[in-house]
Structure formats: C-alpha cells, structure tokens
Design a protein around this motif. Structure first.
Motif, PDB file in Angstrom:
ATOM      1  N   CYS A 122       5.475  -5.471  -0.011  1.00  0.00           N
ATOM      2  CA  CYS A 122       4.509  -4.364  -0.021  1.00  0.00           C
ATOM      3  C   CYS A 122       5.189  -3.000  -0.213  1.00  0.00           C
ATOM      4  CB  CYS A 122       3.707  -4.329   1.267  1.00  0.00           C
ATOM      5  SG  CYS A 122       2.390  -5.555   1.315  1.00  0.00           S
ATOM      6  N   HIS A 123       6.325  -2.822   0.429  1.00  0.00           N
ATOM      7  CA  HIS A 123       6.932  -1.487   0.413  1.00  0.00           C
ATOM      8  C   HIS A 123       7.989  -1.313  -0.668  1.00  0.00           C
ATOM      9  CE1 HIS A 123       4.843   0.203   3.852  1.00  0.00           C
ATOM     10  NE2 HIS A 123       4.953  -0.970   4.432  1.00  0.00           N
ATOM     11  N   GLY A 124       8.373  -2.411  -1.327  1.00  0.00           N
ATOM     12  CA  GLY A 124       9.380  -2.326  -2.383  1.00  0.00           C
ATOM     13  C   GLY A 124      10.776  -2.264  -1.800  1.00  0.00           C
ATOM     14  N   PRO A 125      11.781  -2.694  -2.577  1.00  0.00           N
ATOM     15  CA  PRO A 125      13.164  -2.726  -2.075  1.00  0.00           C
ATOM     16  C   PRO A 125      13.656  -1.338  -1.690  1.00  0.00           C
ATOM     17  CG  PRO A 125      13.085  -3.197  -4.447  1.00  0.00           C
ATOM     18  CD  PRO A 125      11.673  -3.190  -3.947  1.00  0.00           C
ATOM     19  N   ASP A 126      13.097  -0.297  -2.265  1.00  0.00           N
ATOM     20  CA  ASP A 126      13.555   1.066  -1.994  1.00  0.00           C
ATOM     21  C   ASP A 126      12.559   1.861  -1.141  1.00  0.00           C
ATOM     22  OD1 ASP A 126      11.575   1.101  -3.853  1.00  0.00           O
ATOM     23  OD2 ASP A 126      12.767   2.039  -5.446  1.00  0.00           O
ATOM     24  N   GLY A 127      11.478   1.208  -0.684  1.00  0.00           N
ATOM     25  CA  GLY A 127      10.494   1.920   0.130  1.00  0.00           C
ATOM     26  C   GLY A 127       9.540   2.777  -0.687  1.00  0.00           C
ATOM     27  N   LYS A 128       9.662   2.693  -2.012  1.00  0.00           N
ATOM     28  CA  LYS A 128       8.824   3.532  -2.864  1.00  0.00           C
ATOM     29  C   LYS A 128       7.510   2.851  -3.248  1.00  0.00           C
ATOM     30  CE  LYS A 128      12.325   6.616  -4.795  1.00  0.00           C
ATOM     31  NZ  LYS A 128      13.312   6.425  -3.757  1.00  0.00           N
ATOM     32  N   ALA A 129       7.323   1.636  -2.788  1.00  0.00           N
ATOM     33  CA  ALA A 129       6.074   0.915  -3.008  1.00  0.00           C
ATOM     34  C   ALA A 129       5.686   0.857  -4.485  1.00  0.00           C
ATOM     35  CB  ALA A 129       4.946   1.526  -2.166  1.00  0.00           C
ATOM     36  N   ALA A 130       6.632   0.435  -5.317  1.00  0.00           N
ATOM     37  CA  ALA A 130       6.356   0.341  -6.746  1.00  0.00           C
ATOM     38  C   ALA A 130       6.171  -1.115  -7.185  1.00  0.00           C
ATOM     39  CB  ALA A 130       7.485   1.008  -7.532  1.00  0.00           C
ATOM     40  N   THR A 131       5.944  -2.030  -6.266  1.00  0.00           N
ATOM     41  CA  THR A 131       5.765  -3.441  -6.611  1.00  0.00           C
ATOM     42  C   THR A 131       4.307  -3.688  -7.016  1.00  0.00           C
ATOM     43  OG1 THR A 131       5.132  -4.086  -4.374  1.00  0.00           O
ATOM     44  CG2 THR A 131       7.481  -4.072  -4.856  1.00  0.00           C
ATOM     45  N   PRO A 132       4.042  -4.775  -7.754  1.00  0.00           N
ATOM     46  CA  PRO A 132       2.659  -5.090  -8.152  1.00  0.00           C
ATOM     47  C   PRO A 132       1.740  -5.252  -6.929  1.00  0.00           C
ATOM     48  CG  PRO A 132       4.214  -6.513  -9.318  1.00  0.00           C
ATOM     49  CD  PRO A 132       5.007  -5.712  -8.330  1.00  0.00           C
ATOM     50  N   MET A 133       2.278  -5.899  -5.884  1.00  0.00           N
ATOM     51  CA  MET A 133       1.528  -6.094  -4.644  1.00  0.00           C
ATOM     52  C   MET A 133       1.164  -4.738  -4.022  1.00  0.00           C
ATOM     53  SD  MET A 133       0.613  -8.383  -2.266  1.00  0.00           S
ATOM     54  CE  MET A 133       0.720  -8.843  -0.535  1.00  0.00           C
ATOM     55  N   ALA A 134       2.118  -3.826  -4.046  1.00  0.00           N
ATOM     56  CA  ALA A 134       1.894  -2.501  -3.468  1.00  0.00           C
ATOM     57  C   ALA A 134       0.801  -1.766  -4.239  1.00  0.00           C
ATOM     58  CB  ALA A 134       3.192  -1.696  -3.494  1.00  0.00           C
ATOM     59  N   LYS A 135       0.824  -1.901  -5.561  1.00  0.00           N
ATOM     60  CA  LYS A 135      -0.177  -1.226  -6.386  1.00  0.00           C
ATOM     61  C   LYS A 135      -1.552  -1.793  -6.075  1.00  0.00           C
ATOM     62  CE  LYS A 135       2.467   0.997  -9.779  1.00  0.00           C
ATOM     63  NZ  LYS A 135       3.678   0.268 -10.245  1.00  0.00           N
ATOM     64  N   MET A 136      -1.607  -3.125  -5.960  1.00  0.00           N
ATOM     65  CA  MET A 136      -2.871  -3.791  -5.700  1.00  0.00           C
ATOM     66  C   MET A 136      -3.446  -3.353  -4.349  1.00  0.00           C
ATOM     67  SD  MET A 136      -3.065  -7.771  -6.616  1.00  0.00           S
ATOM     68  CE  MET A 136      -2.927  -8.383  -4.936  1.00  0.00           C
ATOM     69  N   MET A 137      -2.550  -3.237  -3.372  1.00  0.00           N
ATOM     70  CA  MET A 137      -3.002  -2.897  -2.016  1.00  0.00           C
ATOM     71  C   MET A 137      -2.976  -1.393  -1.754  1.00  0.00           C
ATOM     72  SD  MET A 137      -1.944  -5.945   0.487  1.00  0.00           S
ATOM     73  CE  MET A 137      -2.454  -4.828   1.757  1.00  0.00           C
ATOM     74  N   GLN A 138      -2.603  -0.643  -2.777  1.00  0.00           N
ATOM     75  CA  GLN A 138      -2.509   0.817  -2.661  1.00  0.00           C
ATOM     76  C   GLN A 138      -1.631   1.245  -1.483  1.00  0.00           C
ATOM     77  OE1 GLN A 138      -6.812   1.302  -2.657  1.00  0.00           O
ATOM     78  NE2 GLN A 138      -6.633   2.359  -4.604  1.00  0.00           N
ATOM     79  N   VAL A 139      -0.461   0.629  -1.405  1.00  0.00           N
ATOM     80  CA  VAL A 139       0.497   0.987  -0.358  1.00  0.00           C
ATOM     81  C   VAL A 139       1.165   2.315  -0.738  1.00  0.00           C
ATOM     82  CG1 VAL A 139       2.560   0.254   0.918  1.00  0.00           C
ATOM     83  CG2 VAL A 139       0.971  -1.468   0.040  1.00  0.00           C
ATOM     84  N   PRO A 140       1.175   3.283   0.159  1.00  0.00           N
ATOM     85  CA  PRO A 140       1.881   4.535  -0.141  1.00  0.00           C
ATOM     86  C   PRO A 140       3.391   4.361   0.034  1.00  0.00           C
ATOM     87  CG  PRO A 140       0.895   4.638   2.052  1.00  0.00           C
ATOM     88  CD  PRO A 140       0.535   3.295   1.484  1.00  0.00           C
ATOM     89  N   SER A 141       4.190   5.142  -0.688  1.00  0.00           N
ATOM     90  CA  SER A 141       5.640   5.117  -0.461  1.00  0.00           C
ATOM     91  C   SER A 141       5.901   5.696   0.935  1.00  0.00           C
ATOM     92  CB  SER A 141       6.348   5.971  -1.513  1.00  0.00           C
ATOM     93  OG  SER A 141       6.017   7.331  -1.322  1.00  0.00           O
ATOM     94  N   PHE A 142       7.089   5.394   1.489  1.00  0.00           N
ATOM     95  CA  PHE A 142       7.413   5.952   2.803  1.00  0.00           C
ATOM     96  C   PHE A 142       7.418   7.476   2.725  1.00  0.00           C
ATOM     97  CE2 PHE A 142       9.690   1.792   3.869  1.00  0.00           C
ATOM     98  CZ  PHE A 142       8.602   1.327   4.584  1.00  0.00           C
TER      99      PHE A 142
END
Ligand code: HEC
Length: 106
Positions: free
Chosen positions: A37-57
């Motif tokens: 969800c949060h991406g390897p760098d915390g920037k939430a640029a993964t497909p899952m993050a986009k789908m769930m609208q996860v904000p970057s840290f």
C-alpha cells in the motif's frame, strides 16, 4: 596520524546510526505488511496504493506527527489503513515507526 584515526572513528559512528536503522527489524516487516500500500519508498506509487487512494507519508504530514500518533494509526488503523492490533506487538510497531522516519527523510 592520530587525528585521521579519530576522524575515521567519528565518521564510522555517524554512518552506523542510519545504516543500523535502515537494516533494522522494521524493514522486513514493512516489506511484508506495508509495502503493497505504501510503496517501497513510502511514496504510495504502487497500483494498489492508487486503487485505494493511499496518500504518501509526505502527504499525510507524517513528519509533523509524533511517534505516539503514528503508533496509534498503525495499532488502531485510520480511514482505509488497516489496524494491526493483535497482529503486531508494540515492539514491532515501534520498529515500523522508526523505519517510517527513515523513509520519510529520503
Ligand atoms: C490496505 C492498504 C494499507 C496497508 C496494508 C497499510 N496501510 Fe498505512 N495507510 C493506508 C491508508 C489508506 C492511509 C491513509 C489513512 C488516512 O489518512 O485516512 C494510511 C496511513 C498510514 C500512516 C499515516 C497515519 C497518519 O497519522 O496520517 C502510517 C504511519 C501508516 N499508514 C503506516 C503503515 C504501516 C506501518 C503499515 C504496515 C504494518 C501500513 N501502514 C499498512 C493504507 C494501508
């Protein structure tokens, strides 16, 4: 000669701290439980993050939040962020908070 040795020791000590954190126990946990969800760098640029609208840290304003506030968000969940109470112990959550601090500085 004496001075350069002191300098080398100082440098080694200064570099050992972030390196220890970066390789700390939080890393493996983060990779297995948080990265999708949060991406390897915390920037939430993964497909899952986009789908769930996860904000970057960064967008969550994690820098301005206290360790206790981040601990609480991980333990009890927040919005679409799942709660990890009962799944992670407090030592593990603390390790994750420490790792998020490292990520958020990059
Ligand atoms: C299913 C996707 C998902 C997973 C898995 C996930 N998160 Fe989140 N996380 C979110 C979302 C969505 C938010 C934004 C919540 C909000 O502000 O409403 C969030 C927010 C956060 C925040 C910011 C809280 C705040 O106070 O703004 C932290 C810290 C965090 N997550 C840590 C973690 C950690 C550590 C893990 C792994 C144990 C993890 N997350 C796993 C989706 C996820």
């Amino acid at each position: 000669m004496k001075y350069s040795l002191t300098l080398a020791v100082l440098l080694a000590t200064a570099m050992a701290v972030p390196a220890a954190l970066a390789q700390g126990p939080g890393v493996a946990l983060y990779k297995s439980k948080c990265e999708m969800c949060h991406g390897p760098d915390g920037k939430a640029a993964t497909p899952m993050a986009k789908m769930m609208q996860v904000p970057s840290f960064e967008a969550s304003g994690v820098k301005k939040k206290t360790d206790a506030a981040l601990f609480d968000a991980i333990e009890n969940g927040k919005g679409k962020m799942p709660a990890y109470k009962g799944k992670l112990n407090s030592k593990q959550i603390k390790d994750l908070v420490a790792y998020i601090r490292v990520l958020d500085k990059k």
